[in-house]
Design a protein around this motif. Structure first.
Motif, PDB file in Angstrom:
ATOM      1  N   VAL A 135     -72.653  48.473 -16.329  1.00  0.00           N
ATOM      2  CA  VAL A 135     -71.890  47.404 -15.665  1.00  0.00           C
ATOM      3  C   VAL A 135     -72.841  46.352 -15.096  1.00  0.00           C
ATOM      4  CG1 VAL A 135     -70.459  46.885 -13.653  1.00  0.00           C
ATOM      5  CG2 VAL A 135     -69.835  48.769 -15.172  1.00  0.00           C
ATOM      6  N   LEU A 136     -73.900  46.805 -14.418  1.00  0.00           N
ATOM      7  CA  LEU A 136     -74.858  45.858 -13.850  1.00  0.00           C
ATOM      8  C   LEU A 136     -75.578  45.066 -14.932  1.00  0.00           C
ATOM      9  CD1 LEU A 136     -76.470  47.937 -10.937  1.00  0.00           C
ATOM     10  CD2 LEU A 136     -74.927  45.987 -10.738  1.00  0.00           C
ATOM     11  N   LEU A 137     -75.937  45.720 -16.037  1.00  0.00           N
ATOM     12  CA  LEU A 137     -76.627  45.035 -17.124  1.00  0.00           C
ATOM     13  C   LEU A 137     -75.700  43.995 -17.784  1.00  0.00           C
ATOM     14  CD1 LEU A 137     -79.081  44.702 -18.952  1.00  0.00           C
ATOM     15  CD2 LEU A 137     -78.175  46.553 -20.385  1.00  0.00           C
ATOM     16  N   THR A 138     -74.455  44.375 -18.013  1.00  0.00           N
ATOM     17  CA  THR A 138     -73.491  43.430 -18.601  1.00  0.00           C
ATOM     18  C   THR A 138     -73.336  42.196 -17.723  1.00  0.00           C
ATOM     19  OG1 THR A 138     -72.295  45.270 -19.602  1.00  0.00           O
ATOM     20  CG2 THR A 138     -71.133  43.162 -19.438  1.00  0.00           C
ATOM     21  N   LEU A 139     -73.247  42.429 -16.424  1.00  0.00           N
ATOM     22  CA  LEU A 139     -73.104  41.311 -15.492  1.00  0.00           C
ATOM     23  C   LEU A 139     -74.341  40.423 -15.521  1.00  0.00           C
ATOM     24  CD1 LEU A 139     -71.572  41.465 -11.995  1.00  0.00           C
ATOM     25  CD2 LEU A 139     -73.768  40.367 -12.271  1.00  0.00           C
ATOM     26  N   ALA A 140     -75.536  41.025 -15.571  1.00  0.00           N
ATOM     27  CA  ALA A 140     -76.775  40.249 -15.565  1.00  0.00           C
ATOM     28  C   ALA A 140     -76.924  39.411 -16.827  1.00  0.00           C
ATOM     29  CB  ALA A 140     -77.971  41.188 -15.423  1.00  0.00           C
ATOM     30  N   LEU A 141     -76.344  39.865 -17.957  1.00  0.00           N
ATOM     31  CA  LEU A 141     -76.471  39.143 -19.219  1.00  0.00           C
ATOM     32  C   LEU A 141     -75.479  38.003 -19.354  1.00  0.00           C
ATOM     33  CD1 LEU A 141     -76.987  42.166 -21.624  1.00  0.00           C
ATOM     34  CD2 LEU A 141     -78.701  40.450 -20.964  1.00  0.00           C
ATOM     35  N   GLN A 142     -74.449  37.944 -18.502  1.00  0.00           N
ATOM     36  CA  GLN A 142     -73.450  36.888 -18.602  1.00  0.00           C
ATOM     37  C   GLN A 142     -74.016  35.592 -18.027  1.00  0.00           C
ATOM     38  OE1 GLN A 142     -69.846  38.237 -16.820  1.00  0.00           O
ATOM     39  NE2 GLN A 142     -69.313  39.548 -18.532  1.00  0.00           N
ATOM     40  N   PRO A 143     -73.933  34.495 -18.771  1.00  0.00           N
ATOM     41  CA  PRO A 143     -74.615  33.263 -18.349  1.00  0.00           C
ATOM     42  C   PRO A 143     -73.906  32.498 -17.228  1.00  0.00           C
ATOM     43  CG  PRO A 143     -73.468  32.910 -20.422  1.00  0.00           C
ATOM     44  CD  PRO A 143     -73.324  34.372 -20.106  1.00  0.00           C
ATOM     45  N   HIS A 144     -72.586  32.516 -17.214  1.00  0.00           N
ATOM     46  CA  HIS A 144     -71.865  31.662 -16.271  1.00  0.00           C
ATOM     47  C   HIS A 144     -70.763  32.436 -15.575  1.00  0.00           C
ATOM     48  CE1 HIS A 144     -73.954  28.212 -17.892  1.00  0.00           C
ATOM     49  NE2 HIS A 144     -73.526  28.517 -19.108  1.00  0.00           N
ATOM     50  N   ALA A 145     -70.526  32.036 -14.328  1.00  0.00           N
ATOM     51  CA  ALA A 145     -69.396  32.612 -13.589  1.00  0.00           C
ATOM     52  C   ALA A 145     -68.115  31.892 -13.996  1.00  0.00           C
ATOM     53  CB  ALA A 145     -69.628  32.457 -12.081  1.00  0.00           C
ATOM     54  N   ARG A 146     -67.039  32.636 -14.140  1.00  0.00           N
ATOM     55  CA  ARG A 146     -65.750  32.031 -14.475  1.00  0.00           C
ATOM     56  C   ARG A 146     -64.635  32.888 -13.907  1.00  0.00           C
ATOM     57  NH1 ARG A 146     -63.506  34.882 -18.790  1.00  0.00           N
ATOM     58  NH2 ARG A 146     -64.975  36.212 -19.939  1.00  0.00           N
ATOM     59  N   THR A 147     -63.502  32.255 -13.698  1.00  0.00           N
ATOM     60  CA  THR A 147     -62.345  32.984 -13.174  1.00  0.00           C
ATOM     61  C   THR A 147     -61.697  33.759 -14.301  1.00  0.00           C
ATOM     62  OG1 THR A 147     -61.990  31.257 -11.541  1.00  0.00           O
ATOM     63  CG2 THR A 147     -60.149  32.745 -11.968  1.00  0.00           C
ATOM     64  N   LEU A 209     -83.486  40.353 -14.672  1.00  0.00           N
ATOM     65  CA  LEU A 209     -82.539  39.279 -14.992  1.00  0.00           C
ATOM     66  C   LEU A 209     -81.832  38.759 -13.749  1.00  0.00           C
ATOM     67  CD1 LEU A 209     -80.928  40.642 -18.296  1.00  0.00           C
ATOM     68  CD2 LEU A 209     -82.352  38.591 -18.048  1.00  0.00           C
ATOM     69  N   LEU A 210     -81.436  39.696 -12.883  1.00  0.00           N
ATOM     70  CA  LEU A 210     -80.730  39.279 -11.667  1.00  0.00           C
ATOM     71  C   LEU A 210     -81.650  38.519 -10.724  1.00  0.00           C
ATOM     72  CD1 LEU A 210     -78.598  42.487 -11.037  1.00  0.00           C
ATOM     73  CD2 LEU A 210     -77.734  40.237 -11.700  1.00  0.00           C
ATOM     74  N   LEU A 211     -82.901  38.951 -10.612  1.00  0.00           N
ATOM     75  CA  LEU A 211     -83.854  38.224  -9.770  1.00  0.00           C
ATOM     76  C   LEU A 211     -84.136  36.832 -10.329  1.00  0.00           C
ATOM     77  CD1 LEU A 211     -86.419  41.033  -8.911  1.00  0.00           C
ATOM     78  CD2 LEU A 211     -84.846  39.899  -7.324  1.00  0.00           C
ATOM     79  N   ARG A 212     -84.210  36.728 -11.638  1.00  0.00           N
ATOM     80  CA  ARG A 212     -84.476  35.436 -12.271  1.00  0.00           C
ATOM     81  C   ARG A 212     -83.270  34.505 -12.161  1.00  0.00           C
ATOM     82  NH1 ARG A 212     -86.413  34.667 -18.559  1.00  0.00           N
ATOM     83  NH2 ARG A 212     -86.833  32.415 -18.441  1.00  0.00           N
ATOM     84  N   ARG A 213     -82.093  35.081 -12.186  1.00  0.00           N
ATOM     85  CA  ARG A 213     -80.867  34.287 -12.118  1.00  0.00           C
ATOM     86  C   ARG A 213     -80.750  33.537 -10.800  1.00  0.00           C
ATOM     87  NH1 ARG A 213     -76.472  35.619 -14.979  1.00  0.00           N
ATOM     88  NH2 ARG A 213     -78.033  35.903 -16.599  1.00  0.00           N
ATOM     89  N   GLY A 214     -81.174  34.147  -9.695  1.00  0.00           N
ATOM     90  CA  GLY A 214     -81.067  33.507  -8.384  1.00  0.00           C
ATOM     91  C   GLY A 214     -79.642  33.546  -7.882  1.00  0.00           C
ATOM     92  N   ALA A 215     -79.418  32.849  -6.770  1.00  0.00           N
ATOM     93  CA  ALA A 215     -78.094  32.863  -6.124  1.00  0.00           C
ATOM     94  C   ALA A 215     -77.093  32.086  -6.958  1.00  0.00           C
ATOM     95  CB  ALA A 215     -78.184  32.268  -4.727  1.00  0.00           C
ATOM     96  N   ARG A 216     -75.971  32.699  -7.245  1.00  0.00           N
ATOM     97  CA  ARG A 216     -74.883  32.045  -7.944  1.00  0.00           C
ATOM     98  C   ARG A 216     -73.892  31.464  -6.944  1.00  0.00           C
ATOM     99  NH1 ARG A 216     -73.582  33.561 -13.325  1.00  0.00           N
ATOM    100  NH2 ARG A 216     -75.141  34.915 -14.269  1.00  0.00           N
ATOM    101  N   ASN A 220     -73.694  37.193  -5.019  1.00  0.00           N
ATOM    102  CA  ASN A 220     -75.075  37.207  -4.546  1.00  0.00           C
ATOM    103  C   ASN A 220     -75.905  38.076  -5.479  1.00  0.00           C
ATOM    104  OD1 ASN A 220     -77.472  37.416  -3.136  1.00  0.00           O
ATOM    105  ND2 ASN A 220     -76.475  37.447  -1.151  1.00  0.00           N
ATOM    106  N   SER A 221     -76.637  37.426  -6.395  1.00  0.00           N
ATOM    107  CA  SER A 221     -77.426  38.199  -7.363  1.00  0.00           C
ATOM    108  C   SER A 221     -78.590  38.913  -6.704  1.00  0.00           C
ATOM    109  CB  SER A 221     -77.928  37.268  -8.475  1.00  0.00           C
ATOM    110  OG  SER A 221     -78.745  36.259  -7.933  1.00  0.00           O
ATOM    111  N   ALA A 222     -79.053  38.411  -5.528  1.00  0.00           N
ATOM    112  CA  ALA A 222     -80.144  39.102  -4.820  1.00  0.00           C
ATOM    113  C   ALA A 222     -79.713  40.498  -4.397  1.00  0.00           C
ATOM    114  CB  ALA A 222     -80.564  38.272  -3.605  1.00  0.00           C
ATOM    115  N   ASP A 223     -78.467  40.640  -3.918  1.00  0.00           N
ATOM    116  CA  ASP A 223     -77.968  41.955  -3.533  1.00  0.00           C
ATOM    117  C   ASP A 223     -77.833  42.862  -4.750  1.00  0.00           C
ATOM    118  OD1 ASP A 223     -77.867  41.534  -0.843  1.00  0.00           O
ATOM    119  OD2 ASP A 223     -75.772  40.910  -0.811  1.00  0.00           O
ATOM    120  N   LEU A 224     -77.367  42.315  -5.873  1.00  0.00           N
ATOM    121  CA  LEU A 224     -77.223  43.132  -7.073  1.00  0.00           C
ATOM    122  C   LEU A 224     -78.589  43.537  -7.619  1.00  0.00           C
ATOM    123  CD1 LEU A 224     -74.307  41.290  -8.902  1.00  0.00           C
ATOM    124  CD2 LEU A 224     -74.208  43.344  -7.474  1.00  0.00           C
ATOM    125  N   ALA A 225     -79.567  42.636  -7.542  1.00  0.00           N
ATOM    126  CA  ALA A 225     -80.918  43.003  -7.953  1.00  0.00           C
ATOM    127  C   ALA A 225     -81.474  44.103  -7.059  1.00  0.00           C
ATOM    128  CB  ALA A 225     -81.823  41.769  -7.911  1.00  0.00           C
TER     129      ALA A 225
END
Length: 717
Positions: A135-147, A209-216, A220-225
Motif C-alpha cells: 500500500v505504501l509503495l503504491t501510494l509513493a509511485l502515484q504522481p498526483h493527488a486526485r479526488t 520516493l516519499l522523501l523525494r516527493r516532499g510535502a503534498r 504529509n509524505s514526511a510522515d509516510l516516509a
C-alpha cells in the motif's frame, strides 16, 4: 479563538518533519543499543521481556491504530477523500484485520478456528506486513493527488477485504499450501528470514520516493516516509530475534505500532486537521467579512469617514447632550467648488484621490469631538459639538479654509481646492437631522451664489429664495416642453460700410403671463441644473431654421451667431447637435457662427481642441465671446482654429485715447490682426464709440446704437 487554537497546537509541517527525524534517530539508536544488552541472550529473562499478555497488548494497539486510519478516511467529508488517503484507509482496514488474525493465532492464545501455532501466526503476520508495504509503495509511485470517486473507493475497499479473505481462507483451511516459516524444535526457517528481508527491499525505495516527493497538498509524505523507515527497523528486529519472547521481538512490535502511528498522523492531517484548519479559516474569513460589512454599513468606502447611518447616531447623541447641558452644536454642509471640472478633465481616479486628500485634511484640522461625514460625491457634513455661541464656529471654518487652500498634488498635477459652507445650529435652526441638513444645504447654495470659497449662516429668508429657485428650475423644464422660449436677434454690422453682416441669436423666456424674463435671471439656474444642454440644442435648431428662412425670403445672407455653454461641451454631444441643426434647416455651415467662451477652450484643452477642430471642419465659423475678460492666452489662440475675437462691452465705456479701455481694445485688435482674425465689438451704444472702434481697426460691431434685440419678424422691417 477556540477554533484557531488547535491549528497552533498542531504546529508547522517543518516542525513535524524535524520531530519525525528525531523519532527515527532515537529508535535506530535503541535498536543498536539492544545488541549490547546481555538480556537478549538469556532465555529465561527473554521470556519475561515480552510475555504473551504484552504481545496481546501490542497487537491490540496496532489493530486499534489501523482501524483509526480506516475510520479517519471513511468518515471524512467527500471533498477530503483523496485517492491517496482512501488507498491508505482501505489498505489498513485489511492490515488491521490480518493483525487481529495474527494475534488470535499466536502461541498461547485460544484456538482461532484451527489450533494456535507459530506457523499460522507468522502467515498472518507476513500477510499483514506485505499488504502494508505494498500500500505504501503504491501510494509513493502515484504522481498526483486526485479526488477519488465513490466507485473507486468501494473498489479499493473490496480489494483489501478480498486479500484478507484469501489469506484467511488459505491459512485456516489450506495451510499445506504455505511454505514452512517455523519448524517446531528448530525455530524460524531461512524462508522466513528471506521474507523479512523482502519486506525491507520493498520499504527502502518506498521511503526514498516519499522523501523525494516532499510535502503534498493533500497528505504529509514526511510522515509516510517516517512510517516506512520505522517499518524497516521493525523488520530488521524480526531478522535478529532468537525467540518470540526476546527483546528484539518486543522492539519489532513497538516499532510497528510507531510506524502505524505516523501513518495515522498523515491521514489525520488530511481527514481531520486539514478540514478543521479550513473550517477555522472559513470562520475567520466569515468573521472578517462581517466586520467589513459592519464597517461599510457605517463608513464611506473611499474616505473611511462616517456615512449617513453613523452620522444619524452621532446627531442623536449630540442632541441628547445639548438638551442636558442647554448647549448647542453646529451642522455644516461643505461642498467642494468646481469639483466636477476635476472629474471631467483628469478623470474619476484623480477625483477620488482629491476627495481622499480632502478627507485627510478635514480629519487633521478638526477636534476629536467633532464628526466628519461624507454624504456622497463632493459633499461633506461636519458636526461641531459644544458651541456656546454661534461665533464660536468662525475660527473652525477659517481653519478649514486654510487647510483646504494648500495645494494638493494629484497624479502629478498641483491643485488648489476651495469649498462652500452652509452653517446651521441646533436648536436655533432645527431640532432634527433632516431639518438641519436641509437648511445647511440652503445656506451652502447661498454661499455658492455668493462667489464660492465662503460660508453662509442659515437665515429663514433663504427658504423663500430656495422655493423660488426650485420653482424657477421646474418652470425652465416646463418652458422647454411647452415652447415658452423664443429668440430675439441683434444686428451685427460692418463698421466701415454700415452693412448688416449678421445677427446674434439671444434667448428669451416669455412666461405664461406674457412677460419676458431677463436672461440674467434664468440662464445661471439653467447652467447649474444642466437644463442649458437641451435648451442650447433648441436654440441652435431654431436659430439655424430662422436664418435659412431669411435666405429663402431673399433677405440677404446674414450670418447667424449662437452662444455655446461650457456645459454643452462637457455633457452634450455638441458636434451631433450642430450637424443635426444644419441638416434640418438646410443652412450652409458657413452662415453659422458659434461663440465660445474662454472657459470652454481652457477647461480640457486636448478634448476641446479635437471638438473645435471637427466643428471647424464642418465649415462653421468660430468666435471667442467676451474676449479679454477671462484667461486670455496666446497659446490657445494659436492652437485653436478661431475666426473672430469678440471685444467685451466692459472695455467700451470710456473709449478715448487716454483711457485704459482704449489701450486694451487697441491691443486686442492688434493681436487679432497679427493672428489673421477679425474683431467684433459688442455693446456699442454711441456714434463716438463706433467711430473710435473703426479708427482703431475693429471690423464689426453690435449694440443699441445700431439695433436692439428684436423678434425675427421685426429684424428686416
Amino acid at each position: 479563538m477556540l477554533i484557531s487554537e488547535p491549528t497552533r497546537l498542531f504546529g508547522k509541517r517543518e516542525i513535524e518533519s524535524t520531530v519525525s527525524a528525531r523519532w527515527i534517530m532515537a529508535l535506530a539508536l535503541l535498536l543498536l543499543a539492544a545488541g549490547w544488552l546481555p538480556v537478549t541472550g538469556n532465555e529465561l529473562l527473554a521470556s519475561r521481556i515480552f510475555p504473551t499478555w504484552l504481545h496481546t497488548v501490542c497487537e491490540l494497539a496496532a489493530v486499534l491504530v489501523s482501524l483509526l486510519v480506516f475510520a479517519s478516511v471513511w468518515t471524512a467529508s467527500f471533498h477530503d477523500r483523496q485517492h491517496h488517503t482512501v488507498l491508505l484507509g482501505a489498505g489498513f482496514m485489511g492490515v488491521g484485520l490480518l493483525d487481529l488474525a495474527h494475534l488470535l493465532s499466536y502461541k498461547g492464545m485460544p484456538d482461532f478456528i484451527t489450533p494456535a501455532e507459530p506457523q499460522k501466526a507468522i502467515v498472518f503476520w507476513l500477510c499483514a506486513r506485505y499488504l502494508a508495504s505494498l500500500v505504501l509503495l503504491t501510494l509513493a509511485l502515484q504522481p498526483h493527488a486526485r479526488t477519488t470517486s465513490r466507485a473507486d473507493r468501494a473498489l479499493m475497499l473490496a480489494l483489501s477485504l478480498g486479500f484478507v479473505l484469501a489469506c484467511l481462507g488459505l491459512a485456516l483451511w489450506a495451510p499445506e499450501l504455505w511454505p514452512r516459516f517455523f519448524i517446531e524444535g528448530q525455530g524460524l526457517t531461512k524462508l522466513k528470514i528471506v521474507a523479512e528481508y523482502g519486506l525491507i527491499l520493498l520499504l527502502v525505495p518506498t521511503a526514498l520516493l516519499l522523501l523525494r516527493r516532499g510535502a503534498r497538498a493533500r497528505f504529509n509524505s514526511a510522515d509516510l516516509a517516517s512510517a516506512a523507515i520505522i517499518s524497516i527497523l521493525s523488520e530488521l528486529c524480526f531478522t535478529l530475534y532468537a525467540n518470540v519472547n526476546d527483546l528484539y521481538s518486543l522492539l519489532g512490535h513497538l516499532y510497528k505500532i510507531a510506524a502505524y502511528y505516523f501513518i495515522f498522523r498523515a491521514v489525520f492531517v488530511v481527514s481531520v486537521r486539514e478540514p478543521y484548519r479550513r473550517l477555522s479559516e472559513e470562520i475567520d474569513e466569515h468573521r472578517r467579512t462581517e466586520q467589513r460589512l459592519e464597517y461599510l454599513a457605517h463608513h464611506d468606502p473611499l474616505t473611511g469617514l462616517p456615512n449617513r447611518v453613523l452620522l444619524h447616531d452621532r446627531i442623536e447623541q449630540a442632541m441628547a447632550q445639548a438638551r442636558r447641558d442647554g448647549g448647542k452644536f453646529a451642522v455644516v454642509l461643505m461642498d467642494l467648488d468646481q469639483f466636477k471640472n476635476v472629474n471631467d478633465s483628469l478623470g474619476h481616479g484623480a477625483g477620488d484621490a482629491l476627495l481622499l486628500a480632502v478627507a485627510q485634511r478635514l480629519r487633521a484640522s478638526l477636534r476629536e469631538t467633532d464628526t466628519i461625514c461624507r454624504l456622497g460625491g463632493d459633499e461633506f457634513l461636519l458636526l461641531f459639538h459644544d458651541l456656546r455661541e454661534r461665533e464660536a464656529v468662525l475660527p473652525i471654518l477659517a481653519s478649514l479654509q486654510a487647510q483646504l487652500s494648500t495645494p494638493v498634488a494629484v497624479e502629478g498635477n498641483e491643485m488648489r481646492v476651495s469649498a462652500s459652507f452652509g452653517v446651521t445650529f441646533y436648536p436655533d435652526d432645527g431640532r432634527d437631522l433632516e431639518t438641519l441638513q436641509r437648511q445647511a444645504d440652503t445656506a451652502m447654495y447661498r454661499a455658492k451664489d455668493s462667489g464660492r470659497n465662503t460660508f453662509q449662516f442659515f437665515d429663514p429668508s433663504m427658504h423663500a429664495q430656495g422655493m423660488e429657485r426650485m420653482q424657477l428650475q421646474h418652470g425652465l423644464a416646463k418652458a422647454l416642453e411647452q415652447g415658452e422660449f423664443e429668440l430675439h436677434y441683434q444686428t451685427q454690422v460692418e463698421l466701415a460700410t454700415g452693412r448688416r453682416v449678421g445677427a446674434e441669436a439671444l434667448l428669451r423666456w416669455r412666461r405664461a403671463d406674457g412677460k419676458l424674463m431677463p436672461p440674467a435671471e434664468f440662464i445661471p439656474v439653467a447652467e447649474q441644473t444642466g437644463l442649458i444642454v437641451p435648451i442650447g440644442a433648441w436654440v441652435l435648431h431654431e436659430a439655424c431654421r430662422q436664418a435659412a428662412l431669411w435666405q429663402n425670403e431673399r433677405q440677404g445672407r446674414p450670418r447667424i451667431a449662437v452662444n455655446l455653454s461650457a456645459l454643452q461641451f462637457r455633457q452634450g454631444d455638441i458636434e451631433a447637435t450642430v450637424q443635426s441643426a444644419l441638416q434640418a434647416s438646410g443652412l450652409p455651415p458657413s452662415q453659422l457662427e458659434l461663440e465660445l467662451t474662454e472657459s470652454i477652450l481652457i477647461g480640457d484643452p486636448a478634448s476641446v481642441l479635437a471638438t473645435v477642430t471637427r466643428l471647424k471642419a464642418m465649415g462653421v465659423k468660430l468666435a471667442i465671446d467676451d474676449f479679454g475678460t477671462g484667461y486670455s492666452s496666446l497659446a490657445y489662440l494659436s492652437r485653436f482654429p478661431i475666426d473672430k475675437l469678440k471685444i467685451d462691452r466692459s472695455f467700451l465705456h470710456q473709449l478715448d485715447d487716454a483711457s485704459q479701455g482704449a489701450v486694451i481694445v487697441e491691443a486686442i485688435i492688434g493681436l487679432a490682426r497679427s493672428l489673421g482674425l477679425r474683431t467684433i465689438a459688442e455693446g456699442v451704444e454711441t456714434e463716438a464709440v463706433a467711430a473710435r472702434l473703426l479708427q482703431l481697426g475693429c471690423q464689426e460691431a453690435q449694440g443699441y446704437y445700431f439695433a436692439r434685440p428684436v423678434p425675427a419678424s421685426e429684424l428686416f422691417s
